[in-house]
Design a protein around this motif. Structure first.
Motif, PDB file in Angstrom:
ATOM      1  N   LEU A 113     -15.008  -6.242  15.849  1.00  0.00           N
ATOM      2  CA  LEU A 113     -14.658  -4.846  15.573  1.00  0.00           C
ATOM      3  C   LEU A 113     -13.172  -4.687  15.275  1.00  0.00           C
ATOM      4  O   LEU A 113     -12.343  -5.476  15.714  1.00  0.00           O
ATOM      5  N   ASN A 114     -12.863  -3.630  14.523  1.00  0.00           N
ATOM      6  CA  ASN A 114     -11.475  -3.220  14.266  1.00  0.00           C
ATOM      7  C   ASN A 114     -10.623  -4.357  13.720  1.00  0.00           C
ATOM      8  O   ASN A 114      -9.516  -4.612  14.185  1.00  0.00           O
ATOM      9  N   GLN A 115     -11.145  -5.042  12.708  1.00  0.00           N
ATOM     10  CA  GLN A 115     -10.378  -6.104  12.068  1.00  0.00           C
ATOM     11  C   GLN A 115      -9.282  -5.494  11.198  1.00  0.00           C
ATOM     12  O   GLN A 115      -9.415  -4.394  10.677  1.00  0.00           O
ATOM     13  N   ALA A 116      -8.194  -6.211  11.038  1.00  0.00           N
ATOM     14  CA  ALA A 116      -7.069  -5.708  10.247  1.00  0.00           C
ATOM     15  C   ALA A 116      -6.480  -6.839   9.411  1.00  0.00           C
ATOM     16  O   ALA A 116      -6.587  -8.019   9.752  1.00  0.00           O
ATOM     17  N   LEU A 117      -5.862  -6.437   8.306  1.00  0.00           N
ATOM     18  CA  LEU A 117      -5.182  -7.385   7.431  1.00  0.00           C
ATOM     19  C   LEU A 117      -3.704  -7.447   7.778  1.00  0.00           C
ATOM     20  O   LEU A 117      -3.155  -6.521   8.378  1.00  0.00           O
ATOM     21  N   SER A 118      -3.049  -8.495   7.356  1.00  0.00           N
ATOM     22  CA  SER A 118      -1.593  -8.531   7.461  1.00  0.00           C
ATOM     23  C   SER A 118      -1.012  -7.538   6.458  1.00  0.00           C
ATOM     24  O   SER A 118      -1.678  -7.147   5.491  1.00  0.00           O
ATOM     25  N   THR A 119       0.216  -7.117   6.683  1.00  0.00           N
ATOM     26  CA  THR A 119       0.871  -6.182   5.760  1.00  0.00           C
ATOM     27  C   THR A 119       0.941  -6.769   4.357  1.00  0.00           C
ATOM     28  O   THR A 119       0.720  -6.060   3.359  1.00  0.00           O
ATOM     29  N   ILE A 120       1.209  -8.073   4.264  1.00  0.00           N
ATOM     30  CA  ILE A 120       1.310  -8.736   2.963  1.00  0.00           C
ATOM     31  C   ILE A 120      -0.052  -8.754   2.270  1.00  0.00           C
ATOM     32  O   ILE A 120      -0.151  -8.474   1.067  1.00  0.00           O
ATOM     33  N   ALA A 121      -1.115  -9.080   3.011  1.00  0.00           N
ATOM     34  CA  ALA A 121      -2.452  -9.138   2.418  1.00  0.00           C
ATOM     35  C   ALA A 121      -2.887  -7.761   1.923  1.00  0.00           C
ATOM     36  O   ALA A 121      -3.483  -7.633   0.845  1.00  0.00           O
ATOM     37  N   ARG A 122      -2.576  -6.723   2.688  1.00  0.00           N
ATOM     38  CA  ARG A 122      -2.922  -5.359   2.279  1.00  0.00           C
ATOM     39  C   ARG A 122      -2.174  -4.993   0.993  1.00  0.00           C
ATOM     40  O   ARG A 122      -2.763  -4.438   0.052  1.00  0.00           O
ATOM     41  N   ALA A 123      -0.892  -5.300   0.931  1.00  0.00           N
ATOM     42  CA  ALA A 123      -0.091  -4.975  -0.251  1.00  0.00           C
ATOM     43  C   ALA A 123      -0.595  -5.754  -1.467  1.00  0.00           C
ATOM     44  O   ALA A 123      -0.674  -5.205  -2.575  1.00  0.00           O
ATOM     45  N   ASP A 124      -0.918  -7.030  -1.286  1.00  0.00           N
ATOM     46  CA  ASP A 124      -1.427  -7.846  -2.389  1.00  0.00           C
ATOM     47  C   ASP A 124      -2.736  -7.267  -2.916  1.00  0.00           C
ATOM     48  O   ASP A 124      -2.974  -7.208  -4.133  1.00  0.00           O
ATOM     49  N   PHE A 125      -3.602  -6.837  -1.982  1.00  0.00           N
ATOM     50  CA  PHE A 125      -4.880  -6.260  -2.395  1.00  0.00           C
ATOM     51  C   PHE A 125      -4.672  -4.975  -3.205  1.00  0.00           C
ATOM     52  O   PHE A 125      -5.268  -4.794  -4.268  1.00  0.00           O
ATOM     53  N   GLU A 126      -3.843  -4.076  -2.686  1.00  0.00           N
ATOM     54  CA  GLU A 126      -3.638  -2.810  -3.384  1.00  0.00           C
ATOM     55  C   GLU A 126      -3.028  -3.034  -4.765  1.00  0.00           C
ATOM     56  O   GLU A 126      -3.378  -2.341  -5.736  1.00  0.00           O
ATOM     57  N   ARG A 127      -2.138  -4.003  -4.885  1.00  0.00           N
ATOM     58  CA  ARG A 127      -1.535  -4.293  -6.182  1.00  0.00           C
ATOM     59  C   ARG A 127      -2.595  -4.794  -7.174  1.00  0.00           C
ATOM     60  O   ARG A 127      -2.639  -4.340  -8.318  1.00  0.00           O
ATOM     61  N   GLU A 128      -3.460  -5.706  -6.721  1.00  0.00           N
ATOM     62  CA  GLU A 128      -4.504  -6.219  -7.604  1.00  0.00           C
ATOM     63  C   GLU A 128      -5.525  -5.131  -7.936  1.00  0.00           C
ATOM     64  O   GLU A 128      -6.045  -5.069  -9.057  1.00  0.00           O
ATOM     65  N   ALA A 129      -5.818  -4.265  -6.955  1.00  0.00           N
ATOM     66  CA  ALA A 129      -6.771  -3.176  -7.191  1.00  0.00           C
ATOM     67  C   ALA A 129      -6.251  -2.216  -8.257  1.00  0.00           C
ATOM     68  O   ALA A 129      -7.017  -1.713  -9.089  1.00  0.00           O
ATOM     69  N   ARG A 130      -4.949  -1.953  -8.255  1.00  0.00           N
ATOM     70  CA  ARG A 130      -4.352  -1.083  -9.281  1.00  0.00           C
ATOM     71  C   ARG A 130      -4.486  -1.715 -10.663  1.00  0.00           C
ATOM     72  O   ARG A 130      -4.844  -1.046 -11.637  1.00  0.00           O
ATOM     73  N   ARG A 131      -4.219  -3.014 -10.751  1.00  0.00           N
ATOM     74  CA  ARG A 131      -4.360  -3.706 -12.024  1.00  0.00           C
ATOM     75  C   ARG A 131      -5.802  -3.632 -12.518  1.00  0.00           C
ATOM     76  O   ARG A 131      -6.062  -3.380 -13.702  1.00  0.00           O
ATOM     77  N   PHE A 132      -6.728  -3.894 -11.618  1.00  0.00           N
ATOM     78  CA  PHE A 132      -8.140  -3.902 -11.984  1.00  0.00           C
ATOM     79  C   PHE A 132      -8.587  -2.511 -12.428  1.00  0.00           C
ATOM     80  O   PHE A 132      -9.274  -2.354 -13.441  1.00  0.00           O
ATOM     81  N   ALA A 133      -8.211  -1.490 -11.671  1.00  0.00           N
ATOM     82  CA  ALA A 133      -8.600  -0.117 -12.008  1.00  0.00           C
ATOM     83  C   ALA A 133      -8.035   0.290 -13.362  1.00  0.00           C
ATOM     84  O   ALA A 133      -8.723   0.921 -14.174  1.00  0.00           O
ATOM     85  N   ASP A 134      -6.789  -0.070 -13.619  1.00  0.00           N
ATOM     86  CA  ASP A 134      -6.170   0.256 -14.908  1.00  0.00           C
ATOM     87  C   ASP A 134      -6.897  -0.453 -16.053  1.00  0.00           C
ATOM     88  O   ASP A 134      -7.164   0.147 -17.102  1.00  0.00           O
ATOM     89  N   ALA A 135      -7.238  -1.726 -15.846  1.00  0.00           N
ATOM     90  CA  ALA A 135      -7.917  -2.504 -16.888  1.00  0.00           C
ATOM     91  C   ALA A 135      -9.308  -1.948 -17.184  1.00  0.00           C
ATOM     92  O   ALA A 135      -9.776  -1.976 -18.326  1.00  0.00           O
ATOM     93  N   GLN A 136      -9.972  -1.421 -16.138  1.00  0.00           N
ATOM     94  CA  GLN A 136     -11.323  -0.898 -16.300  1.00  0.00           C
ATOM     95  C   GLN A 136     -11.338   0.570 -16.707  1.00  0.00           C
ATOM     96  O   GLN A 136     -12.395   1.141 -16.981  1.00  0.00           O
ATOM     97  N   GLY A 137     -10.175   1.207 -16.687  1.00  0.00           N
ATOM     98  CA  GLY A 137     -10.103   2.617 -17.055  1.00  0.00           C
ATOM     99  C   GLY A 137     -10.556   3.561 -15.958  1.00  0.00           C
ATOM    100  O   GLY A 137     -10.970   4.691 -16.228  1.00  0.00           O
ATOM    101  N   TYR A 138     -10.465   3.123 -14.692  1.00  0.00           N
ATOM    102  CA  TYR A 138     -10.877   3.966 -13.574  1.00  0.00           C
ATOM    103  C   TYR A 138      -9.741   4.897 -13.160  1.00  0.00           C
ATOM    104  O   TYR A 138      -8.574   4.506 -13.154  1.00  0.00           O
ATOM    105  N   SER A 139     -10.094   6.105 -12.775  1.00  0.00           N
ATOM    106  CA  SER A 139      -9.129   7.048 -12.215  1.00  0.00           C
ATOM    107  C   SER A 139      -9.240   6.997 -10.693  1.00  0.00           C
ATOM    108  O   SER A 139     -10.320   7.231 -10.142  1.00  0.00           O
TER     109      SER A 139
END
Length: 204
Positions: A113-139
């Motif tokens: 329960l209540n698993q968490a990511l490191s600050t670096i892993a969270r930031a890396d994920f959000e950065r990649e998610a932004r790239r992916f969303a932009d490439a796919q045209g998601y708002s």
């Protein structure tokens, strides 16, 4: 944990995670029977993917048990339901049954329960998610995304991401949140790639 009998809804491309919600429109007679039976008992249904879209296909081993929360009976006899994820499960064996819907013997998986990511892993994920969303045209409302806890974010994206069924199954089967996050980043990088003809890459 002892094995238990679970009535299942095999649906390609659909996965559910503990703590998340999955809206479903139920219209086939066998799944109307499944929902009717679940409502009369404990309101629980196991979501799992078949290995292939064909009728009677073997099932992947890992699924998620959900409890019917919201339910609306339709005039045509179908249902609109919202399934609330409770626990992943591992199939021990499929049962020989006379019901219209399939049933399995399965063991619930006790996830940490209540698993968490490191600050670096969270930031890396959000950065990649932004790239992916932009490439796919998601708002995307990134302000709201930033407010989500790590589990809700990673599992939520895994559940709705437009990947093929094998990729989504791999996300569901990941042992912990860190592993799921790493795989999700890899999949976003892969599916966000384009070949020389600018066609999106798929794993199919």
């Amino acid at each position: 944990m002892p094995a238990q009998r679970i009535s299942i809804f095999p649906l390609p491309g659909a996965i559910l995670f503990p703590g998340l919600h999955l809206p479903l429109h139920i219209f086939e007679p066998r799944y109307r029977a499944l929902v009717t039976d679940a409502l009369a008992r404990d309101r629980r249904i196991g979501m799992i993917q078949p290995e292939k879209p064909e009728e009677g296909s073997p099932l992947f081993r890992i699924g998620c048990l959900g409890k019917i929360g919201e339910v609306e009976a339709k005039d045509d006899g179908g249902f609109d339901i919202v399934l609330e994820g409770e626990s992943r499960f591992a199939i021990v064996r499929e049962l020989d049954v006379t019901t219209q819907f399939r049933q399995v013997e399965a063991e619930l998986i006790e996830d940490r329960l209540n698993q968490a990511l490191s600050t670096i892993a969270r930031a890396d994920f959000e950065r990649e998610a932004r790239r992916f969303a932009d490439a796919q045209g998601y708002s995307v409302d990134w302000g709201s995304i930033a407010q989500l806890d790590d589990e809700t974010l990673i599992d939520g994206v895994s559940q709705i991401a437009p990947f093929d069924h094998a990729s989504k199954q791999a996300l569901l089967e990941a042992d912990d949140l860190r592993s799921r996050c790493e795989l999700l980043v890899q999949l976003m990088q892969f599916f966000g790639a384009r070949d020389s003809d600018e066609d999106r890459v798929t794993l199919q």
